[in-house]
Design a protein around this motif. Structure first.
Motif, PDB file in Angstrom:
ATOM      1  N   GLU A  37       0.838  -1.210   0.175  1.00  0.00           N
ATOM      2  CA  GLU A  37       0.039  -0.034   0.045  1.00  0.00           C
ATOM      3  C   GLU A  37       0.889   1.206  -0.002  1.00  0.00           C
ATOM      4  OE1 GLU A  37      -3.028   0.101  -0.488  1.00  0.00           O
ATOM      5  OE2 GLU A  37      -3.788  -1.674  -0.045  1.00  0.00           O
ATOM      6  N   GLY A  38       2.127   1.159   0.706  1.00  0.00           N
ATOM      7  CA  GLY A  38       2.831   2.428   0.813  1.00  0.00           C
ATOM      8  C   GLY A  38       3.500   2.543  -0.818  1.00  0.00           C
ATOM      9  N   VAL A  39       3.977   1.346  -1.338  1.00  0.00           N
ATOM     10  CA  VAL A  39       4.578   1.605  -2.515  1.00  0.00           C
ATOM     11  C   VAL A  39       3.258   2.364  -3.771  1.00  0.00           C
ATOM     12  CG1 VAL A  39       5.344   0.409  -4.608  1.00  0.00           C
ATOM     13  CG2 VAL A  39       6.224  -0.189  -2.318  1.00  0.00           C
ATOM     14  N   ALA A  40       2.193   1.829  -3.617  1.00  0.00           N
ATOM     15  CA  ALA A  40       1.255   2.347  -4.405  1.00  0.00           C
ATOM     16  C   ALA A  40       0.740   3.789  -3.967  1.00  0.00           C
ATOM     17  CB  ALA A  40      -0.277   1.594  -4.184  1.00  0.00           C
ATOM     18  N   ASP A  41       0.882   4.193  -2.750  1.00  0.00           N
ATOM     19  CA  ASP A  41       0.963   5.576  -2.502  1.00  0.00           C
ATOM     20  C   ASP A  41       2.205   6.428  -3.022  1.00  0.00           C
ATOM     21  OD1 ASP A  41      -1.699   5.802  -1.193  1.00  0.00           O
ATOM     22  OD2 ASP A  41      -1.003   7.051   0.358  1.00  0.00           O
ATOM     23  N   TYR A  42       3.136   5.755  -3.174  1.00  0.00           N
ATOM     24  CA  TYR A  42       4.598   6.291  -3.576  1.00  0.00           C
ATOM     25  C   TYR A  42       4.386   6.883  -5.091  1.00  0.00           C
ATOM     26  CZ  TYR A  42       9.480   6.399  -4.760  1.00  0.00           C
ATOM     27  OH  TYR A  42      10.996   6.815  -5.224  1.00  0.00           O
ATOM     28  N   VAL A  43       3.931   5.800  -5.864  1.00  0.00           N
ATOM     29  CA  VAL A  43       3.810   6.266  -6.994  1.00  0.00           C
ATOM     30  C   VAL A  43       2.773   7.294  -7.240  1.00  0.00           C
ATOM     31  CG1 VAL A  43       3.080   5.288  -9.288  1.00  0.00           C
ATOM     32  CG2 VAL A  43       4.386   3.807  -7.652  1.00  0.00           C
TER      33      VAL A  43
ATOM     34  N   TYR B  91      -1.089  16.155   2.088  1.00  0.00           N
ATOM     35  CA  TYR B  91      -0.697  14.880   2.393  1.00  0.00           C
ATOM     36  C   TYR B  91      -0.180  14.739   3.789  1.00  0.00           C
ATOM     37  CZ  TYR B  91       0.745  10.265   0.997  1.00  0.00           C
ATOM     38  OH  TYR B  91       0.940   8.863   1.229  1.00  0.00           O
ATOM     39  N   PRO B  92      -0.359  13.864   4.402  1.00  0.00           N
ATOM     40  CA  PRO B  92       0.037  13.640   5.844  1.00  0.00           C
ATOM     41  C   PRO B  92       1.636  13.645   5.908  1.00  0.00           C
ATOM     42  CG  PRO B  92      -1.269  11.759   5.660  1.00  0.00           C
ATOM     43  CD  PRO B  92      -1.263  12.499   3.980  1.00  0.00           C
ATOM     44  N   LYS B  93       2.015  14.561   6.868  1.00  0.00           N
ATOM     45  CA  LYS B  93       3.623  14.828   7.090  1.00  0.00           C
ATOM     46  C   LYS B  93       4.640  13.579   7.345  1.00  0.00           C
ATOM     47  CE  LYS B  93       3.076  16.286  11.764  1.00  0.00           C
ATOM     48  NZ  LYS B  93       3.040  17.482  12.645  1.00  0.00           N
ATOM     49  N   PRO B  94       5.666  13.736   7.140  1.00  0.00           N
ATOM     50  CA  PRO B  94       6.681  12.706   7.606  1.00  0.00           C
ATOM     51  C   PRO B  94       6.645  12.595   9.157  1.00  0.00           C
ATOM     52  CG  PRO B  94       7.842  14.210   6.152  1.00  0.00           C
ATOM     53  CD  PRO B  94       6.197  14.872   6.376  1.00  0.00           C
ATOM     54  N   GLY B  95       6.852  11.192   9.651  1.00  0.00           N
ATOM     55  CA  GLY B  95       7.059  11.006  10.922  1.00  0.00           C
ATOM     56  C   GLY B  95       5.874  10.572  11.750  1.00  0.00           C
TER      57      GLY B  95
ATOM     58  N   TRP C  92       6.489   0.725  10.654  1.00  0.00           N
ATOM     59  CA  TRP C  92       6.967   1.260   9.342  1.00  0.00           C
ATOM     60  C   TRP C  92       6.113   0.476   8.109  1.00  0.00           C
ATOM     61  CZ3 TRP C  92       8.187  -2.513   5.662  1.00  0.00           C
ATOM     62  CH2 TRP C  92       8.439  -3.764   5.841  1.00  0.00           C
ATOM     63  N   ASP C  93       5.469  -0.593   8.385  1.00  0.00           N
ATOM     64  CA  ASP C  93       4.541  -1.172   7.556  1.00  0.00           C
ATOM     65  C   ASP C  93       3.230  -0.923   7.763  1.00  0.00           C
ATOM     66  OD1 ASP C  93       4.352  -2.778   9.853  1.00  0.00           O
ATOM     67  OD2 ASP C  93       4.613  -4.677   8.815  1.00  0.00           O
ATOM     68  N   GLU C  94       2.782   0.139   8.337  1.00  0.00           N
ATOM     69  CA  GLU C  94       1.293   0.725   8.618  1.00  0.00           C
ATOM     70  C   GLU C  94       0.590   0.939   7.273  1.00  0.00           C
ATOM     71  OE1 GLU C  94      -0.682   4.089  11.449  1.00  0.00           O
ATOM     72  OE2 GLU C  94       1.301   2.936  12.027  1.00  0.00           O
ATOM     73  N   GLY C  95       1.228   1.264   6.402  1.00  0.00           N
ATOM     74  CA  GLY C  95       0.650   1.359   5.107  1.00  0.00           C
ATOM     75  C   GLY C  95       0.371   2.733   4.588  1.00  0.00           C
ATOM     76  N   TYR C  96      -0.340   2.920   3.192  1.00  0.00           N
ATOM     77  CA  TYR C  96      -0.351   4.245   2.846  1.00  0.00           C
ATOM     78  C   TYR C  96       0.539   5.263   3.394  1.00  0.00           C
ATOM     79  CZ  TYR C  96      -4.804   1.543   2.235  1.00  0.00           C
ATOM     80  OH  TYR C  96      -5.437   0.465   1.876  1.00  0.00           O
ATOM     81  N   ALA C  97       0.254   6.438   3.592  1.00  0.00           N
ATOM     82  CA  ALA C  97       0.935   7.698   3.885  1.00  0.00           C
ATOM     83  C   ALA C  97       2.042   7.245   4.842  1.00  0.00           C
ATOM     84  CB  ALA C  97       0.227   8.736   4.275  1.00  0.00           C
ATOM     85  N   VAL C  98       1.816   6.513   5.847  1.00  0.00           N
ATOM     86  CA  VAL C  98       2.562   6.348   6.838  1.00  0.00           C
ATOM     87  C   VAL C  98       4.010   5.577   6.149  1.00  0.00           C
ATOM     88  CG1 VAL C  98       3.368   4.853   8.845  1.00  0.00           C
ATOM     89  CG2 VAL C  98       1.388   6.482   8.831  1.00  0.00           C
TER      90      VAL C  98
END
Length: 232
Positions: free
Chosen positions: A148-154, A165-169, A174-180
């Motif tokens: 899910e994170g890779v999909a959001d990355y693209v 978009y949610p801020k870093p941190g 780490w594998d929570e998904g999406y923006a995290v």
């Protein structure tokens, strides 16, 4: 919506350019509206449409291949036909199964008013969902939050996403998904340019947390702690 909306307003130009310069795409796109009698299904026909959707799917397809550096047939999944179904269902906005994308007509109904906004939000979700079709997942052994994170990355690379978009941190894993996870992948990219692309390539046949150590020299849990400390 900043750059993404500006890019969308110029979509016709990009479609024309894409038609002139993109490589031949072997994927066949089929769009089926199973919810024409619902408000969202009717809005899809009225403000988005099958013709526009097929054009956008080809543009997104080539974009995903380019971002993930899948330049040749040998580097890509074999997807002869990609189906998009507009259907009436509760729950997620959209999801994939096999080479099919299922898009909720209820989500389309609730997009912000106006054709431009309907198409913008539709495209944003399609960038995410089409990444799922073409990314690698270690034969489904990779954590769901990572894919899910890779999909959001693209999607973020495309500039088609809702602001802010949610801020870093943020997040607790780490594998929570999406923006995290997307923000964590950006951090890993800052340590090694091209990290996310390299990780996706490594996940073609299998997955291991050790891939993070191979690529970055540290276990993923240590990388997550470093990332959280940076944005504490």
């Amino acid at each position: 919506m900043g750059k993404g909306l500006h890019k969308f307003i110029c979509i016709s130009f990009f479609l024309v350019v894409a038609a002139l310069v993109h490589e031949v795409c072997a994927v066949r796109y089929i769009v089926t509206n199973n919810a024409r009698n619902t408000p969202g299904g009717a809005r899809f026909d009225r403000e988005i449409g099958v013709t526009f959707t097929k054009q956008v799917m080809e543009v997104i397809n080539n974009f995903v291949w380019r971002i993930l550096e899948q330049h040749t047939t040998a580097e890509r999944k074999n997807v002869p036909v990609l189906n998009l179904f507009i259907s009436d269902f509760p729950g997620p906005i959209a999801y994939t199964n096999g080479d099919n994308i299922n898009f909720s007509s209820r989500a389309i109904e609730n997009f912000p008013p106006g054709k431009v906004f309907a198409r913008f939000h539709f495209c944003a979700i399609m960038y995410h969902e089409m990444t799922h079709i073409f990314q690698w997942s270690g034969n489904r052994t990779a954590p769901g939050g990572l894919t899910e994170g890779v999909a959001d990355y693209v999607m973020v690379k495309s500039n088609f996403y809702a602001r802010p978009y949610p801020k870093p941190g943020l997040g607790s894993r780490w594998d929570e998904g999406y923006a995290v996870t997307e923000r964590f992948l950006e951090y890993c990219d800052s340590l090694r340019p091209g990290f996310t692309v390299a990780l996706n390539k490594m996940m073609r046949y299998s997955y291991s947390d050790n891939y993070f150590k191979v690529l970055l020299g540290k276990p993923v849990d240590q990388l997550w702690r470093d990332y959280k400390a940076k944005y504490a």
